[in-house]
Design an enzyme around this catalytic site. Structure first.
Site, PDB file in Angstrom:
ATOM      1  N   ASP A   9     -29.909  53.799 -65.653  1.00 47.84           N
ATOM      2  CA  ASP A   9     -30.714  53.296 -66.754  1.00 47.84           C
ATOM      3  C   ASP A   9     -31.538  54.432 -67.401  1.00 47.84           C
ATOM      4  O   ASP A   9     -32.128  55.245 -66.691  1.00 47.84           O
ATOM      5  CB  ASP A   9     -31.674  52.239 -66.174  1.00 47.84           C
ATOM      6  N   GLU A  13     -20.649  63.708 -51.065  1.00 49.25           N
ATOM      7  CA  GLU A  13     -20.542  63.583 -49.606  1.00 49.25           C
ATOM      8  C   GLU A  13     -19.759  62.333 -49.222  1.00 49.25           C
ATOM      9  O   GLU A  13     -19.417  62.145 -48.068  1.00 49.25           O
ATOM     10  CB  GLU A  13     -21.943  63.485 -48.992  1.00 49.25           C
TER      11      GLU A  13
HETATM   12  C1  GLC Z   1     -32.340  50.090 -70.524  1.00 48.21           C
HETATM   13  C2  GLC Z   1     -31.834  48.707 -70.220  1.00 48.21           C
HETATM   14  C3  GLC Z   1     -32.715  47.726 -70.927  1.00 48.21           C
HETATM   15  C4  GLC Z   1     -34.114  47.887 -70.383  1.00 48.21           C
HETATM   16  C5  GLC Z   1     -34.603  49.313 -70.542  1.00 48.21           C
HETATM   17  C6  GLC Z   1     -35.817  49.559 -69.714  1.00 48.21           C
HETATM   18  O1  GLC Z   1     -32.181  50.428 -71.827  1.00 48.21           O
HETATM   19  O2  GLC Z   1     -30.493  48.601 -70.574  1.00 48.21           O
HETATM   20  O3  GLC Z   1     -32.269  46.417 -70.750  1.00 48.21           O
HETATM   21  O4  GLC Z   1     -34.984  47.019 -71.051  1.00 48.21           O
HETATM   22  O5  GLC Z   1     -33.648  50.230 -70.111  1.00 48.21           O
HETATM   23  O6  GLC Z   1     -35.466  49.605 -68.361  1.00 48.21           O
END
Ligand code: GLC
Length: 563
Positions: free
Chosen positions: A224, A273
């Site tokens: 993310d 690993e």
């Molecule tokens: C990313 C995720 C989104 C979330 C953001 C904060 O973009 O896809 O859904 O709100 O990160 O974590």
């Protein structure tokens, strides 16, 4: 199946080879756990529900499943606010359920990718509580970005940075002695404080989290906000980017800083690993394509979502450019391109493509807004997917797009849960419309999402006729189109094919010749012109996104053909 072609071509990309690793051409299906299948009937999907429905994905023909977060979380941002990265939120089940889900997926030949959220934690993560208690200057605060405010009494935020969800990116805390105190950075909601990636605890903890899930047998991670972990240490002023959520401007002091890459090199070593091979995919909203390609250099990520492709309107010239440009940029670093048209953060492409294509799509649609043309959107979505799955590299498919689901564009404001809606005071409707529970069975409670009829977001009426049981085995349905495309893609090895642009079919026609490592040739033609066109002589259509008319390829239709 080989030999001369009756048209001129321009090489874009060389074929892969039979021994290439699975992820270079994988099709990965994104499950949004809240909304896929709900075994306990509380209106929010769960891991047992997902396990019970995995046969749908095996029959669809995808290679792997990416699960959005199901970790312990107060759910302020639908689970992207993680309070414990190494446990399952009771809303979704338990670690035992996660193990059972991984085992069931593997039994069915599906790999499992889990989400990793390293840019921030939840404000209910124990670390954040410790930081508040320990006070200014403490090692506990150093795990986040705490700063004194500006102005005599420190009542102004440390910088003018704006949160992606609207409002300031800084929130002031009350110190343990009760006085107004420092500010902490949150690029998203105030309940999502950003971690300080210069801090050793942070780095060590994420290594443990990676190992925790790898040891449980997951096949990889979707990472993310991969472009956001490192901030310019001078914290310079920066204006509001015009484009809203995740808009990337290359000069932003919190996006795409060079320092992020060493983190991923470290993780790649850790992944190495493990055997069999494990992968990472970057959610990096970075442009231009050569900047994004830095994330998939050979010692970093395996994949990075091609968001430039997702952001491209359904117009021939920009589409042609983005396809050629992204293949060139990823080839330059030896990586595959990873195509994507929809996810849980953007308007579903069956609706996005039914809006005027000369404007930026909105972040969510409400009942008073311009409504997409549903028939046009679906027709173009089917064509766009047929085009995408005909291209070499990997691809991600978002839950429900295999049913042609539109965005829910008439959700009442009271039902909305996305923090962008409240933080922008309704100026942006937000992302709930693409997160509505899946329709499985027409006429069943919550369309088969569960047995009780409860649903955390209401389903629109249009979902009943699009339910899985209404499309299963029905020739021409979107579900059968996806099944056919995925089967043919595998059979003809399109993911590992070389690609050449075919010239001479018209400016508004996208045409490609895909040549698999064994020489099998497939012509992929998408007609974006207002007129029907003739396919080149000697072609035999294998699959069409919509019916052909008198042998011609109508507007907004894409075919794969043998030549
Ligand atoms: C990313 C995720 C989104 C979330 C953001 C904060 O973009 O896809 O859904 O709100 O990160 O974590």
């Amino acid at each position: 199946m080989t030999g001369a072609t009756p048209f001129a071509t321009r090489e874009l990309h060389a074929p892969g080879s039979a021994g290439d690793p699975w992820w270079r051409d994988a099709v990965i299906y994104q499950v949004y756990p809240r909304s896929w299948a709900d075994a306990d009937g509380d209106g929010i999907g769960d891991l047992r529900g997902i396990a019970s429905r995995l046969a749908h994905l095996a029959a669809l023909g995808v290679d792997a499943v990416w699960l959005s977060p199901f970790y312990t979380s107060p759910q302020r941002d639908a689970g992207y606010d993680v309070a414990d990265h190494r446990d399952v939120d009771p809303l979704f089940g338990s670690l035992t359920d996660a193990d059972a889900l991984i085992a069931r997926a593997h039994e069915l030949g599906l790999r499992i990718i889990v989400d990793l959220v390293p840019n921030h934690t939840s404000s209910e993560h124990p670390w954040f509580g410790e930081a508040l208690t320990a006070g200014p200057g403490s090692p506990e605060r150093d795990r986040y970005h705490f700063r004194d405010g500006l102005g005599e009494d420190g009542s102004e935020p440390p910088t003018n940075w704006q949160s992606n969800f609207g409002g300031a990116a800084w929130t002031r805390v009350t110190e343990p002695d009760g006085r107004p105190g420092q500010w902490y950075l949150h690029l998203f909601d105030p309940s999502q404080p950003d971690l300080n990636w210069q801090n050793c605890d942070v780095r060590a903890d994420f290594r443990s989290t990676l190992r925790f899930w790898l040891d449980r047998g997951v096949d990889g991670f979707r990472v993310d906000v991969a472009h956001g972990l490192v901030k310019d240490p001078t914290f310079p002023p920066f204006g509001t980017p015009p484009g809203g959520l995740l808009e990337v401007t290359s000069d932003a002091p919190f996006w795409d800083q060079d320092g992020v890459h060493e983190i991923y090199r470290d993780w790649r070593e850790l992944l190495q690993e493990y055997s069999p091979e494990r992968i990472m995919c970057a959610e990096a909203w970075v442009s231009p394509a050569d900047r994004a390609a830095r994330y998939v250099r050979e010692d970093e990520f395996h994949q990075a979502f091609n968001f430039e492709f997702l952001d491209t309107p359904w117009l021939a010239e920009p589409m042609r450019d983005v396809i050629a440009g992204s293949l060139a940029a990823s080839d330059a670093v030896g990586a595959p391109t990873t195509w994507v048209l929809s996810n849980h953060d953007v308007l579903r492409h069956a609706s996005r493509l039914g809006l005027p294509q000369d404007e930026e799509p909105p972040n969510g649609i409400g009942p008073e807004d311009l409504q997409p043309d549903a028939a046009l959107g679906l027709r173009r979505a089917r064509a766009a997917t047929t085009l995408m799955l005909g291209l070499p590299g990997g691809a991600y498919v978002y839950q429900g797009e295999e049913l042609g689901l539109p965005e829910h564009t008439t959700l009442p404001d009271e039902a909305r849960a996305d923090p962008t809606f409240t933080r922008t005071r309704g100026a942006e409707k937000g992302r709930d419309g693409c997160r509505v529970p899946m329709p499985w069975t027409k006429g069943a409670p919550a369309l088969g999402f569960n047995d009780t009829g409860a649903a955390w977001l209401p389903q629109p009426d249009s979902y009943a006729d699009l339910a899985v049981d209404q499309q299963d085995g029905v020739p021409g349905s979107t579900l059968e189109l996806y099944r056919q495309l995925l089967a043919l893609r595998r059979e003809r090895d399109l993911g590992r094919a070389g690609l050449a642009e075919v010239e001479g079919l018209g400016d508004e026609v996208l045409a490609y010749l895909a040549t698999a490592p064994d020489g099998t040739r497939t012509l992929v033609v998408a007609n974006l012109s207002p007129e029907s066109i003739e396919l080149p002589a000697g072609t035999r259509v294998l699959v069409a996104s919509d019916e052909l008319v008198e042998g011609g390829l109508p507007t907004d239709t894409c075919v794969w053909a043998e030549i």
